[in-house]
Design a protein around this motif. Sequence first.
Motif, PDB file in Angstrom:
ATOM      1  N   LYS A 219       0.961  -1.403  -0.225  1.00 49.46           N
ATOM      2  CA  LYS A 219       0.084   0.004   0.146  1.00 49.46           C
ATOM      3  C   LYS A 219       0.935   1.252   0.111  1.00 49.46           C
ATOM      4  O   LYS A 219       1.803   1.421   0.883  1.00 49.46           O
ATOM      5  CB  LYS A 219      -1.023  -0.094   1.145  1.00 49.46           C
ATOM      6  N   GLY A 220       0.661   2.111  -1.018  1.00 44.87           N
ATOM      7  CA  GLY A 220       1.418   3.295  -1.014  1.00 44.87           C
ATOM      8  C   GLY A 220       2.590   3.355  -1.833  1.00 44.87           C
ATOM      9  O   GLY A 220       3.310   4.325  -2.240  1.00 44.87           O
ATOM     10  N   ASP A 221       2.754   1.987  -2.377  1.00 44.51           N
ATOM     11  CA  ASP A 221       3.980   1.821  -3.519  1.00 44.51           C
ATOM     12  C   ASP A 221       3.401   2.443  -5.061  1.00 44.51           C
ATOM     13  O   ASP A 221       2.989   1.521  -5.650  1.00 44.51           O
ATOM     14  CB  ASP A 221       4.314   0.424  -3.509  1.00 44.51           C
ATOM     15  N   ILE A 222       3.360   3.568  -5.258  1.00 40.94           N
ATOM     16  CA  ILE A 222       2.972   4.051  -6.686  1.00 40.94           C
ATOM     17  C   ILE A 222       3.860   3.539  -7.782  1.00 40.94           C
ATOM     18  O   ILE A 222       3.158   3.181  -8.832  1.00 40.94           O
ATOM     19  CB  ILE A 222       2.753   5.485  -6.524  1.00 40.94           C
ATOM     20  N   ASN A 223       5.118   3.601  -7.618  1.00 41.97           N
ATOM     21  CA  ASN A 223       5.766   3.266  -8.754  1.00 41.97           C
ATOM     22  C   ASN A 223       6.181   1.808  -8.889  1.00 41.97           C
ATOM     23  O   ASN A 223       6.813   1.263  -9.973  1.00 41.97           O
ATOM     24  CB  ASN A 223       7.294   4.140  -8.781  1.00 41.97           C
ATOM     25  N   GLY A 224       5.560   0.856  -7.888  1.00 46.66           N
ATOM     26  CA  GLY A 224       5.469  -0.617  -8.128  1.00 46.66           C
ATOM     27  C   GLY A 224       6.965  -0.972  -8.123  1.00 46.66           C
ATOM     28  O   GLY A 224       7.296  -2.396  -8.411  1.00 46.66           O
ATOM     29  N   ASP A 225       7.897  -0.703  -7.169  1.00 41.65           N
ATOM     30  CA  ASP A 225       9.253  -1.224  -6.702  1.00 41.65           C
ATOM     31  C   ASP A 225       9.216  -1.869  -5.708  1.00 41.65           C
ATOM     32  O   ASP A 225      10.346  -2.519  -5.499  1.00 41.65           O
ATOM     33  CB  ASP A 225      10.460  -0.157  -6.771  1.00 41.65           C
ATOM     34  N   GLY A 226       8.213  -2.324  -4.829  1.00 46.05           N
ATOM     35  CA  GLY A 226       8.041  -3.001  -3.654  1.00 46.05           C
ATOM     36  C   GLY A 226       8.343  -2.339  -2.582  1.00 46.05           C
ATOM     37  O   GLY A 226       8.392  -2.922  -1.336  1.00 46.05           O
ATOM     38  N   LYS A 227       8.571  -0.922  -2.473  1.00 49.34           N
ATOM     39  CA  LYS A 227       9.053  -0.090  -1.509  1.00 49.34           C
ATOM     40  C   LYS A 227       8.145   1.398  -1.571  1.00 49.34           C
ATOM     41  O   LYS A 227       7.788   1.514  -2.504  1.00 49.34           O
ATOM     42  CB  LYS A 227      10.479   0.140  -1.457  1.00 49.34           C
ATOM     43  N   VAL A 228       7.784   1.596  -0.206  1.00 48.18           N
ATOM     44  CA  VAL A 228       7.379   3.145  -0.245  1.00 48.18           C
ATOM     45  C   VAL A 228       8.355   3.909   0.195  1.00 48.18           C
ATOM     46  O   VAL A 228       9.163   3.814   1.271  1.00 48.18           O
ATOM     47  CB  VAL A 228       6.290   2.876   0.962  1.00 48.18           C
TER      48      VAL A 228
ATOM     49  N   VAL B 158      10.539   8.245  -0.820  1.00 47.58           N
ATOM     50  CA  VAL B 158      10.434   9.439  -1.690  1.00 47.58           C
ATOM     51  C   VAL B 158      10.243   9.323  -2.845  1.00 47.58           C
ATOM     52  O   VAL B 158       9.507  10.398  -3.593  1.00 47.58           O
ATOM     53  CB  VAL B 158      11.641  10.117  -0.997  1.00 47.58           C
ATOM     54  N   SER B 159      10.507   8.559  -3.652  1.00 53.28           N
ATOM     55  CA  SER B 159      10.110   8.136  -5.154  1.00 53.28           C
ATOM     56  C   SER B 159       8.705   8.302  -5.501  1.00 53.28           C
ATOM     57  O   SER B 159       8.087   8.791  -6.307  1.00 53.28           O
ATOM     58  CB  SER B 159      10.740   6.810  -5.740  1.00 53.28           C
ATOM     59  N   ASP B 160       7.884   7.631  -4.583  1.00 54.64           N
ATOM     60  CA  ASP B 160       6.445   7.461  -4.444  1.00 54.64           C
ATOM     61  C   ASP B 160       5.826   8.757  -4.040  1.00 54.64           C
ATOM     62  O   ASP B 160       4.842   9.186  -4.760  1.00 54.64           O
ATOM     63  CB  ASP B 160       5.927   6.353  -3.656  1.00 54.64           C
ATOM     64  N   VAL B 161       6.381   9.534  -3.154  1.00 51.34           N
ATOM     65  CA  VAL B 161       5.735  10.783  -2.581  1.00 51.34           C
ATOM     66  C   VAL B 161       6.060  11.732  -4.019  1.00 51.34           C
ATOM     67  O   VAL B 161       4.999  12.581  -4.271  1.00 51.34           O
ATOM     68  CB  VAL B 161       6.424  11.334  -1.463  1.00 51.34           C
ATOM     69  N   SER B 162       7.129  11.770  -4.717  1.00 54.05           N
ATOM     70  CA  SER B 162       7.233  12.725  -5.721  1.00 54.05           C
ATOM     71  C   SER B 162       6.471  12.343  -6.824  1.00 54.05           C
ATOM     72  O   SER B 162       5.961  13.373  -7.426  1.00 54.05           O
ATOM     73  CB  SER B 162       8.750  12.416  -6.295  1.00 54.05           C
ATOM     74  N   MET B 163       6.183  11.121  -7.350  1.00 53.96           N
ATOM     75  CA  MET B 163       5.226  10.493  -8.254  1.00 53.96           C
ATOM     76  C   MET B 163       3.948  11.113  -7.884  1.00 53.96           C
ATOM     77  O   MET B 163       2.855  11.605  -8.689  1.00 53.96           O
ATOM     78  CB  MET B 163       5.234   8.943  -8.613  1.00 53.96           C
ATOM     79  N   LEU B 164       3.481  10.763  -6.524  1.00 56.89           N
ATOM     80  CA  LEU B 164       1.998  11.227  -6.433  1.00 56.89           C
ATOM     81  C   LEU B 164       2.018  12.821  -6.366  1.00 56.89           C
ATOM     82  O   LEU B 164       0.876  13.164  -6.802  1.00 56.89           O
ATOM     83  CB  LEU B 164       1.929  10.912  -4.877  1.00 56.89           C
ATOM     84  N   ALA B 165       3.000  13.424  -5.960  1.00 55.26           N
ATOM     85  CA  ALA B 165       2.891  15.050  -5.838  1.00 55.26           C
ATOM     86  C   ALA B 165       2.979  15.539  -7.337  1.00 55.26           C
ATOM     87  O   ALA B 165       2.050  16.411  -7.628  1.00 55.26           O
ATOM     88  CB  ALA B 165       4.169  15.687  -5.235  1.00 55.26           C
TER      89      ALA B 165
ATOM     90  N   HIS C  49       1.407  13.971  -9.798  1.00 50.05           N
ATOM     91  CA  HIS C  49       0.143  13.582 -10.228  1.00 50.05           C
ATOM     92  C   HIS C  49      -0.888  14.603  -9.796  1.00 50.05           C
ATOM     93  O   HIS C  49      -1.868  15.140 -10.470  1.00 50.05           O
ATOM     94  CB  HIS C  49      -0.129  12.121  -9.613  1.00 50.05           C
ATOM     95  N   VAL C  50      -0.771  15.016  -8.543  1.00 52.58           N
ATOM     96  CA  VAL C  50      -1.703  15.726  -7.767  1.00 52.58           C
ATOM     97  C   VAL C  50      -1.704  17.288  -8.488  1.00 52.58           C
ATOM     98  O   VAL C  50      -2.643  17.893  -8.803  1.00 52.58           O
ATOM     99  CB  VAL C  50      -1.614  15.779  -6.393  1.00 52.58           C
ATOM    100  N   LYS C  51      -0.671  17.635  -8.657  1.00 51.26           N
ATOM    101  CA  LYS C  51      -0.309  19.049  -9.622  1.00 51.26           C
ATOM    102  C   LYS C  51      -0.738  18.934 -10.908  1.00 51.26           C
ATOM    103  O   LYS C  51      -0.570  19.940 -11.465  1.00 51.26           O
ATOM    104  CB  LYS C  51       1.043  19.594  -9.184  1.00 51.26           C
TER     105      LYS C  51
ATOM    106  N   LYS D 176       2.462  15.184 -14.187  1.00 50.78           N
ATOM    107  CA  LYS D 176       2.768  13.733 -14.823  1.00 50.78           C
ATOM    108  C   LYS D 176       1.494  12.641 -14.246  1.00 50.78           C
ATOM    109  O   LYS D 176       1.625  12.230 -13.194  1.00 50.78           O
ATOM    110  CB  LYS D 176       3.993  13.184 -14.279  1.00 50.78           C
ATOM    111  N   PRO D 177       0.610  12.435 -15.081  1.00 48.76           N
ATOM    112  CA  PRO D 177      -0.283  11.464 -14.510  1.00 48.76           C
ATOM    113  C   PRO D 177       0.147  10.148 -14.137  1.00 48.76           C
ATOM    114  O   PRO D 177       1.352   9.656 -14.830  1.00 48.76           O
ATOM    115  CB  PRO D 177      -1.459  11.482 -15.483  1.00 48.76           C
ATOM    116  N   VAL D 178      -0.330   9.444 -13.233  1.00 51.51           N
ATOM    117  CA  VAL D 178       0.251   8.265 -12.796  1.00 51.51           C
ATOM    118  C   VAL D 178      -0.654   7.187 -13.645  1.00 51.51           C
ATOM    119  O   VAL D 178      -1.843   7.309 -13.900  1.00 51.51           O
ATOM    120  CB  VAL D 178      -0.163   7.653 -11.195  1.00 51.51           C
ATOM    121  N   LYS D 179      -0.021   6.224 -14.305  1.00 49.62           N
ATOM    122  CA  LYS D 179      -0.587   5.245 -15.180  1.00 49.62           C
ATOM    123  C   LYS D 179      -1.211   4.181 -14.553  1.00 49.62           C
ATOM    124  O   LYS D 179      -0.507   3.716 -13.654  1.00 49.62           O
ATOM    125  CB  LYS D 179       0.293   4.671 -16.236  1.00 49.62           C
TER     126      LYS D 179
END
Length: 63
Positions: free
Chosen positions: A35-44, A46-53, A55-57, A60-63
């Motif tokens: 849960k929270g692993d947006i980029n799918g690398d198996g870890k939560v 700062v990369s996931d936080v950057s992708m989410l930020a 996306h929210v702004k 770069k939409p999350v696919k």
Amino acid sequence: MAKFFIAILICYFFSCEYRKLLEPKSEIDVTIHVKGDINGDGKVNVSDVSMLAAHVKGEKPVK
């Protein structure tokens, strides 16, 4: 022989799909998502936080 089924919940990013397998198998492939692993690398991290930020702004939409 007893009749039963196996249910699987498969989630991709923000959507989930429920699959019902009618007959059990001796082996099945299972992917566990963190849960929270947006980029799918198996870890939560700062990369996931950057992708989410981004996306929210709307940068770069999350696919």
